[in-house]
Design a protein around this motif. Structure first.
Motif, PDB file in Angstrom:
ATOM      1  N   GLY A   1      10.805   8.586   3.654  1.00  0.00           N
ATOM      2  CA  GLY A   1      12.023   7.840   3.383  1.00  0.00           C
ATOM      3  C   GLY A   1      11.729   6.364   3.409  1.00  0.00           C
ATOM      4  O   GLY A   1      10.715   5.925   3.975  1.00  0.00           O
ATOM      5  N   TYR A   2      12.608   5.599   2.777  1.00  0.00           N
ATOM      6  CA  TYR A   2      12.448   4.145   2.796  1.00  0.00           C
ATOM      7  C   TYR A   2      13.804   3.458   2.740  1.00  0.00           C
ATOM      8  O   TYR A   2      14.803   4.052   2.336  1.00  0.00           O
ATOM      9  N   LEU A   3      13.797   2.209   3.142  1.00  0.00           N
ATOM     10  CA  LEU A   3      14.983   1.358   3.100  1.00  0.00           C
ATOM     11  C   LEU A   3      14.518  -0.019   2.665  1.00  0.00           C
ATOM     12  O   LEU A   3      13.512  -0.523   3.168  1.00  0.00           O
ATOM     13  N   LEU A   4      15.227  -0.637   1.726  1.00  0.00           N
ATOM     14  CA  LEU A   4      14.911  -1.971   1.227  1.00  0.00           C
ATOM     15  C   LEU A   4      16.117  -2.868   1.461  1.00  0.00           C
ATOM     16  O   LEU A   4      17.248  -2.468   1.188  1.00  0.00           O
ATOM     17  N   TRP A   5      15.862  -4.067   1.987  1.00  0.00           N
ATOM     18  CA  TRP A   5      16.968  -4.977   2.281  1.00  0.00           C
ATOM     19  C   TRP A   5      16.509  -6.414   2.126  1.00  0.00           C
ATOM     20  O   TRP A   5      15.330  -6.708   2.040  1.00  0.00           O
TER      21      TRP A   5
ATOM     22  N   ASP B   1       6.281   5.889 -12.407  1.00  0.00           N
ATOM     23  CA  ASP B   1       6.070   5.482 -11.019  1.00  0.00           C
ATOM     24  C   ASP B   1       5.355   4.134 -10.915  1.00  0.00           C
ATOM     25  O   ASP B   1       5.631   3.361 -10.000  1.00  0.00           O
ATOM     26  N   ALA B   2       4.455   3.841 -11.847  1.00  0.00           N
ATOM     27  CA  ALA B   2       3.761   2.546 -11.816  1.00  0.00           C
ATOM     28  C   ALA B   2       4.756   1.403 -12.020  1.00  0.00           C
ATOM     29  O   ALA B   2       4.704   0.387 -11.316  1.00  0.00           O
ATOM     30  N   ALA B   3       5.669   1.566 -12.964  1.00  0.00           N
ATOM     31  CA  ALA B   3       6.676   0.529 -13.210  1.00  0.00           C
ATOM     32  C   ALA B   3       7.618   0.392 -12.015  1.00  0.00           C
ATOM     33  O   ALA B   3       7.996  -0.721 -11.632  1.00  0.00           O
ATOM     34  N   LEU B   4       7.994   1.524 -11.422  1.00  0.00           N
ATOM     35  CA  LEU B   4       8.871   1.470 -10.252  1.00  0.00           C
ATOM     36  C   LEU B   4       8.152   0.812  -9.079  1.00  0.00           C
ATOM     37  O   LEU B   4       8.751   0.021  -8.339  1.00  0.00           O
ATOM     38  N   GLY B   5       6.875   1.108  -8.897  1.00  0.00           N
ATOM     39  CA  GLY B   5       6.091   0.435  -7.862  1.00  0.00           C
ATOM     40  C   GLY B   5       6.016  -1.057  -8.113  1.00  0.00           C
ATOM     41  O   GLY B   5       6.127  -1.857  -7.188  1.00  0.00           O
ATOM     42  N   GLY B   6       5.836  -1.447  -9.375  1.00  0.00           N
ATOM     43  CA  GLY B   6       5.831  -2.866  -9.731  1.00  0.00           C
ATOM     44  C   GLY B   6       7.165  -3.528  -9.443  1.00  0.00           C
ATOM     45  O   GLY B   6       7.219  -4.669  -8.970  1.00  0.00           O
TER      46      GLY B   6
ATOM     47  N   HIS C   1       0.823  -1.211   0.000  1.00  0.00           N
ATOM     48  CA  HIS C   1       0.000   0.000   0.000  1.00  0.00           C
ATOM     49  C   HIS C   1       0.860   1.265   0.000  1.00  0.00           C
ATOM     50  O   HIS C   1       0.390   2.335  -0.404  1.00  0.00           O
ATOM     51  N   ASP C   2       2.117   1.154   0.447  1.00  0.00           N
ATOM     52  CA  ASP C   2       3.031   2.302   0.478  1.00  0.00           C
ATOM     53  C   ASP C   2       3.692   2.578  -0.869  1.00  0.00           C
ATOM     54  O   ASP C   2       4.279   3.645  -1.058  1.00  0.00           O
ATOM     55  N   LEU C   3       3.618   1.624  -1.787  1.00  0.00           N
ATOM     56  CA  LEU C   3       4.403   1.725  -3.017  1.00  0.00           C
ATOM     57  C   LEU C   3       4.125   2.977  -3.854  1.00  0.00           C
ATOM     58  O   LEU C   3       5.070   3.550  -4.412  1.00  0.00           O
ATOM     59  N   PRO C   4       2.876   3.471  -3.938  1.00  0.00           N
ATOM     60  CA  PRO C   4       2.693   4.722  -4.690  1.00  0.00           C
ATOM     61  C   PRO C   4       3.450   5.907  -4.092  1.00  0.00           C
ATOM     62  O   PRO C   4       3.828   6.824  -4.820  1.00  0.00           O
ATOM     63  N   GLN C   5       3.708   5.889  -2.791  1.00  0.00           N
ATOM     64  CA  GLN C   5       4.478   6.972  -2.172  1.00  0.00           C
ATOM     65  C   GLN C   5       5.981   6.697  -2.216  1.00  0.00           C
ATOM     66  O   GLN C   5       6.780   7.642  -2.174  1.00  0.00           O
ATOM     67  N   VAL C   6       6.355   5.436  -2.292  1.00  0.00           N
ATOM     68  CA  VAL C   6       7.775   5.078  -2.320  1.00  0.00           C
ATOM     69  C   VAL C   6       8.352   5.204  -3.728  1.00  0.00           C
ATOM     70  O   VAL C   6       9.514   5.580  -3.899  1.00  0.00           O
TER      71      VAL C   6
END
Length: 164
Positions: free
Chosen positions: A66-70, A38-43, A8-13
């Motif tokens: 902000g975000y962090l992915l690991w 942004d749609a492709a990046l969310g995907g 649900h956060d992906l449109p903002q991330v």
């Protein structure tokens, strides 16, 4: 407030990833492109989560700032190396107007806590040599040089004047 990253956060991330990617496109155009919306990046981020990545978001005023992915990486023992479990920090980004407020550091500290809870004995990150802010953050968190990766494109780069 730091929360787990959800789909649900992906449109903002996605816009944060777009900004991070734009830096890489400007400096390493032979590897990165800025053609994704942004749609492709969310995907792309959704696929990372589906493939086992973990994420954290820093939220202020109800908006992801902000975000962090690991992800967890298990390294099997070999004839020369001990087996271990490490956390691989893939992305960290903070909205430009929210930088220099300690958000990235807070995300990283939470990441360390969660990585420790999953049995990781350390973490690794790849930082591009041009990204001074990320270098400073990682050093400030206690990361040390471990391995340097050198890269040489074998195809002609139109933006490069030195083809030697």
């Amino acid at each position: 407030m730091i929360d787990p990253l959800s789909k649900h956060d992906l449109p903002q991330v996605a816009p944060l990833l777009r900004g991070l990617n734009a830096l890489h496109v400007s400096r390493v155009p032979h590897r990165f492109h800025g053609a994704s919306d942004d749609a492709a990046l969310g995907g792309f981020l959704a696929q990372q989560l589906d493939d086992g990545a973990f994420g954290l978001v820093y939220r202020a005023e109800g908006v992801v700032r902000g975000y962090l992915l690991w992800r967890v990486r298990d390294i099997p023992a070999s004839a020369v190396e001990q087996g271990r479990r490490v956390a691989l920090l893939d992305h960290i980004a903070v909205a430009p107007s929210w930088r220099r407020r300690g958000i990235a550091r807070r995300l990283a500290r939470r990441f360390e806590s969660e990585a420790r809870a999953t049995g990781c004995d350390g973490w690794v990150v790849s930082v591009h040599s041009f990204n001074a802010a990320s270098w400073a953050l990682m050093r400030g968190l206690g990361a040390r040089d471990a391995v340097q990766i050198l890269e040489k494109p074998l195809v002609s780069d139109p933006g490069c004047t030195d083809q030697a």
